[in-house]
Motif scaffolding. Structure first.
Motif, PDB file in Angstrom:
ATOM      1  N   ILE A 307      68.856 -83.753  99.069  1.00  0.00           N
ATOM      2  CA  ILE A 307      68.475 -84.271 100.326  1.00  0.00           C
ATOM      3  C   ILE A 307      66.982 -84.997 100.315  1.00  0.00           C
ATOM      4  N   GLN A 311      63.120 -85.774 105.068  1.00  0.00           N
ATOM      5  CA  GLN A 311      63.429 -84.701 105.858  1.00  0.00           C
ATOM      6  C   GLN A 311      62.553 -83.476 106.015  1.00  0.00           C
ATOM      7  N   THR A 325      63.273 -75.202 108.636  1.00  0.00           N
ATOM      8  CA  THR A 325      63.580 -76.446 108.051  1.00  0.00           C
ATOM      9  C   THR A 325      64.971 -76.260 107.016  1.00  0.00           C
ATOM     10  N   ILE A 329      67.872 -77.885 108.988  1.00  0.00           N
ATOM     11  CA  ILE A 329      67.956 -79.295 108.447  1.00  0.00           C
ATOM     12  C   ILE A 329      68.395 -79.461 107.240  1.00  0.00           C
ATOM     13  N   ILE A 330      67.949 -78.669 106.143  1.00  0.00           N
ATOM     14  CA  ILE A 330      68.330 -79.058 104.900  1.00  0.00           C
ATOM     15  C   ILE A 330      69.770 -78.888 104.434  1.00  0.00           C
ATOM     16  N   GLN A 333      72.577 -80.363 105.834  1.00  0.00           N
ATOM     17  CA  GLN A 333      73.060 -81.793 105.639  1.00  0.00           C
ATOM     18  C   GLN A 333      73.690 -81.438 104.084  1.00  0.00           C
ATOM     19  N   TYR A 410      76.502 -86.772 109.178  1.00  0.00           N
ATOM     20  CA  TYR A 410      75.277 -87.181 108.376  1.00  0.00           C
ATOM     21  C   TYR A 410      75.623 -88.532 107.743  1.00  0.00           C
TER      22      TYR A 410
END
Lengths: 410, 280
Positions: A307, A311, A325, A329-330, A333, A410
Motif C-alpha cells: 500500500i 496513505q 491507520t 485505512i491500510i 485496502q 479501491y
C-alpha cells in the motif's frame, strides 16, 4: 437503509430458508429419498443465495447485500448455478425411484442369506455387508471374510443390477469408493469432511495469527520484530510433517499426564471412544494453524507494504493513530491484494492435509491409498482426483468472488 | 567480506555433499558386507534363479519392525531375525543380499518389479498365496493384545477389543483381522491404523489408545525392552499364523531352492539359534 434493518432482513431470510430446508429434509426422509444431512444443506445454500440475490435489489445501500447483487455476477456464474440446480433436481428425481435398503439387501443370493442367518448366533461373524448410498444411486456388497463369496449389486432408477462384471462393476466400485472417501455415516474426522474442515479451520486461524505476526514483523519495536521473524523463520524452514509429529508425539511426552485423547475428552466429553481421533485432530489443527500462520504472515506483510506510503502520511496528517491507520485505512485496502495468495495457500494446505495419515487420521488421500493397496484397484484414484477438483473448483470460485468484492472500492 | 562469507558457505555446502556421498558409499559396502563374505563361496555355475540382478537376491522389507528387521544404530545397516535368515539363504544359494527398504502396505506390488523376494515378517495367507509363491513357514506367531502395565483391562479372546480404542499397523494381518471384525459387525471399536509399529506403541505409552494389537513376536520384544511399561493380556494361540518368504509368481526355481534351504536350516537347528539371539 439502516444497519439494523439490513441485519433483520438477513436473519429473516436465513430463518425462512432454514425452515424450508428442514421441511425438505422431512419430505426426503418420509419418502425415503435420503436420510443424510447433505441434500437439505444443498437446498439451504441454493435457496439462501437466491433469496439474497433477490433481496439485494431492494437494499442496494448495504455492503453486505451488494455481495449477492446478481448483476455484478458474471454470466458464467449464472450458467453455473443453473447447471448445478438442474443437476441437483435431476438427481432428486432419480432418488425418488431408487431401490430401498431392504430391497437392496433382499437381492442377496441364498448362499449369502444362509451365511447371514448363521452369523446372527455366531460370536465371530463372517459376512461383510456394505450398503452404500449416494443420494440417487446405491450399492450393496456381500463379502465373506474367508473369500467364499463376493456379491455386488448396483441399484438405480428402480432397478437392481448385479455388479460383478462389466460397466455395472466399474460404476459400483466408483459408488463404493466415493462413498468411503466422502466419509458418509462417519463423523467429520473422515474423508472429505476432515480435509475441508481441517483446511478451513487452520487457514482461517492461521490468517488471524498472521495479521498479528505481520504487524509484529514490520513493527519498529526491535524485540517484537525479531520474535515474529524468528517464528516465521522456524515454521517456514521446517517440514510440516515433522511439526505434526512434534505436536502429536513430543508435546505429550514433555508434559506428564497429558495426552491428546484426554484433552479431547475434556473439551468434548460426549465423543467417547472416538476421542483418539478427536485428539489427533486437535493436534493436527494446532500444527497446521501454526504452520499456515507463518506462510500467511509473509503474504499479509507483503500486502500491507504494497500500500502506497502516501496513505500512511495522509492518515498521519488527519491525526489518526497507528492502530486507526492500520485497521481503517491500510488493512482494508490490502485485502484485495491478499486474497489470491491466500487462496493459493488454502489450496496448498488442502492437499497437505493428507499428512494427517502420520497420526492415524484418514483423509481422502489416505483412504484412496488404503483402498488401492487392499483391493489392488487403481481406478480408485479417478474419484479421488475428481473429488479434489470439485473442492478446489468450489473454493477457487469463492475466492474469485471475494477478490472482486474486496478490490471493488479501491 | 560478504564475498568471503559466501565462498566459505559454498565450500561448506560442497563439503556436506561430499560427506553425504562417502556416507552412502559406506552404506553400499555395509549392506553388501554380509554378502562379501559369502562371495568367496559363490559358485560361478550357480543355477539361474531368474533374478532381477544377476547374482544378487534383492529383498523387499519394511525395515522398522523389530525384532525381525530394523536399522542398526548407524541408521543404514539392516539387522534382525529376517536379516540373519536372508544372510543364511544368500550364503547357501551363493547370492549376494541386497535389502530394499519399502512401505509395508504396498510391499506386494513391488515384488518382481523392485525385488525378487519379500522377507519382512510376512504372514502366509490365502489372499497373498494368490498373488505370489509363499515359501514354507519359518516361524509361528499369534495375534496379541498389549496394554499399558498399569491398565486393568483383561481379555479372553480377540473379541474383547470390543468397545475399546486400539492401534495397529496398516497393511498387516492384524489390520485384515481387525478390519474384518469391524466390518462384519463382530466388534465395535475405534481403530487407529499407523504406518509404523513404533507409532502404535508411542500412542499406547502416551495414552492415546488403550491397546495395541500386533504379532506376539513383536509384542514380546517390546515387552522385553520396556518390562515396566506394557503387558500382554491375550495371545490368540488357537489361531497361529506363520511367517514365510514371498517369491515372485512363476519363479518356481527360486521357490524350490529357498524351501530346500529353509528345510536344511531347520534340521541344523539354525532357527533355535536365531530365536535365542532375537527373542531372549
Amino acid at each position: 437503509m439502516k444497519k439494523r434493518y439490513v441485519l433483520l432482513t438477513a436473519l429473516a431470510i436465513l430463518a425462512v430458508c432454514g425452515a424450508l430446508a428442514y421441511g425438505s429434509h422431512l419430505i426426503f426422509r418420509v419418502t425415503g429419498i435420503s436420510d443424510s444431512a447433505a441434500p437439505p444443506v444443498i437446498v439451504f445454500v441454493i435457496l439462501s443465495v437466491c433469496a439474497f440475490g433477490v433481496a439485494s435489489h431492494f437494499v442496494p445501500g448495504s455492503v453486505f447485500f451488494r455481495f449477492f447483487y446478481y448483476p455484478v455476477w458474471e454470466k458464467k456464474s449464472k450458467v453455473m448455478v443453473i447447471f448445478l440446480v438442474a443437476l441437483f433436481s435431476a438427481a432428486t428425481v432419480l432418488a425418488v425411484f431408487r431401490p430401498s435398503e431392504q430391497e437392496m439387501i433382499g437381492s442377496a443370493s441364498d448362499t449369502v442369506r444362509e451365511a447371514i442367518e448363521a452369523d446372527k448366533e455366531s460370536k465371530s461373524k463372517r459376512v461383510i455387508t456394505a450398503y452404500q448410498s449416494l443420494y440417487f444411486v446405491n450399492y450393496v456388497s456381500f463379502q465373506s471374510t474367508n473369500g467364499s463369496f463376493n456379491e455386488k449389486y448396483l441399484g438405480i432408477a428402480g432397478r437392481i443390477i448385479p455388479a460383478d462384471e462389466g460397466p455395472a462393476s466399474v460404476a459400483g466400485s466408483f459408488v463404493s469408493y466415493t462413498y468411503r472417501m466422502l466419509g458418509c455415516r462417519q463423523s467429520f474426522l473422515f474423508g472429505i469432511k476432515l480435509t475441508v474442515v481441517l483446511t478451513a479451520a487452520s487457514v482461517s486461524t492461521g490468517l488471524i495469527l498472521a495479521v498479528f505476526l505481520a504487524l509484529g514483523k514490520i513493527s519498529k519495536l526491535k524485540i517484537l520484530s525479531k520474535i515474529c521473524s524468528g517464528y516465521i523463520f522456524f515454521f517456514r524452514g521446517t517440514p510440516l510433517l515433522i511439526q505434526l509429529f512434534v505436536v502429536y508425539l513430543a508435546v505429550p511426552n514433555m508434559i506428564p499426564g497429558f495426552s491428546w485423547r484426554t484433552a479431547a475428552l475434556a473439551l468434548f466429553p460426549s465423543v467417547g471412544a472416538e476421542a483418539v481421533f478427536y485428539g489427533a485432530f486437535i493436534a493436527a489443527y494446532i500444527a497446521f494453524s501454526l504452520n499456515s500462520a507463518a506462510y500467511t504472515a509473509e503474504i499479509v506483510r507483503a500486502a500491507i507494504l504494497s500500500i502506497d506510503k502516501g496513505q500512511h502520511e495522509a492518515a498521519k496528517a488527519l491525526g489518526l493513530t497507528y492502530g486507526q491507520t492500520m485497521s481503517m485505512i491500510i488493512i482494508p485496502q490490502s485485502l484485495g491484494r491478499l486474497v489470491p495468495p491466500v487462496a493459493n495457500e488454502f489450496i496448498m494446505v488442502l492437499k497437505d492435509a493428507s499428512l494427517v495419515f502420520a497420526i492415524s487420521l484418514q483423509d481422502i488421500t489416505t483412504i484412496s491409498q488404503t483402498i488401492a493397496t487392499k483391493e489392488a484397484s487403481f481406478t480408485v484414484f479417478i474419484p479421488a482426483l475428481a473429488l479434489f477438483l470439485i473442492i478446489t473448483g468450489f473454493f477457487t470460485m469463492v475466492f474469485n468472488k471475494l477478490e472482486k468484492y474486496f478490490s471493488k472500492y479501491y | 567480506m560478504k564475498k568471503i562469507l559466501a565462498l566459505i558457505l559454498a565450500a561448506m555446502l560442497m563439503m556436506t555433499f561430499v560427506a553425504c556421498g562417502s556416507a552412502s558409499g559406506k552404506k553400499d559396502d555395509a549392506s553388501t558386507g554380509a554378502a562379501a563374505d559369502s562371495d568367496t563361496g559363490a559358485k560361478d555355475d550357480a543355477p539361474d534363479y531368474g533374478l532381477l540382478n544377476d547374482g544378487v537376491l534383492s529383498i523387499g522389507s519394511e525395515i522398522g519392525y523389530p525384532p525381525f528387521e530394523q536399522f542398526a544404530d548407524d541408521g543404514v545397516t539392516p539387522i534382525g531375525f529376517d536379516v540373519d535368515l536372508a544372510d543364511a539363504i544368500g550364503e547357501r544359494l551363493g547370492l549376494k543380499i541386497n535389502f530394499i527398504n519399502t512401505k509395508f502396505d504396498t510391499i506386494s506390488e513391488g515384488l518382481g518389479v523392485n525385488y525378487d523376494v519379500i522377507i519382512s515378517g510376512y504372514t502366509i495367507n490365502e489372499e497373498r498365496a494368490q498373488q505370489m509363491i509363499l515359501s514354507d513357514p519359518y516361524i509361528d506367531n499369534y495375534q496379541a493384545i498389549v496394554v499399558k502395565a498399569d491398565s486393568d483391562l483383561t481379555a479372553s479372546s480377540l473379541n474383547d477389543i470390543d468397545g475399546h480404542s486400539l492401534a495397529f499397523q496398516k497393511g498387516t494381518t492384524t489390520d485384515e483381522i481387525v478390519s474384518d471384525m469391524v466390518d462384519t459387525g463382530t466388534v465395535k471399536c475405534t481403530a487407529a491404523a499407523n504406518e509404523k509399529m513404533l507409532t502404535c506403541f508411542q500412542q499406547l505409552t502416551q495414552g492415546e489408545v488403550e491397546m495395541v494389537v500386533c504379532d506376539s513376536t513383536v509384542a514380546n520384544v517390546q515387552l522385553a525392552k520396556n518390562p515396566d511399561a506394557y503387558k500382554i493380556i491375550f495371545q490368540d494361540t488357537e489361531n497361529p499364523e506363520q511367517f514365510g518368504i514371498g517369491i515372485t509368481k512363476g519363479n518356481t526355481a527360486l521357490a524350490d531352492a529357498i524351501n530346500k534351504v529353509l528345510a536344511d536350516l531347520k534340521s541344523e537347528g539354525f532357527f533355535d539359534e536365531l530365536n535365542a539371539t532375537w527373542f531372549d
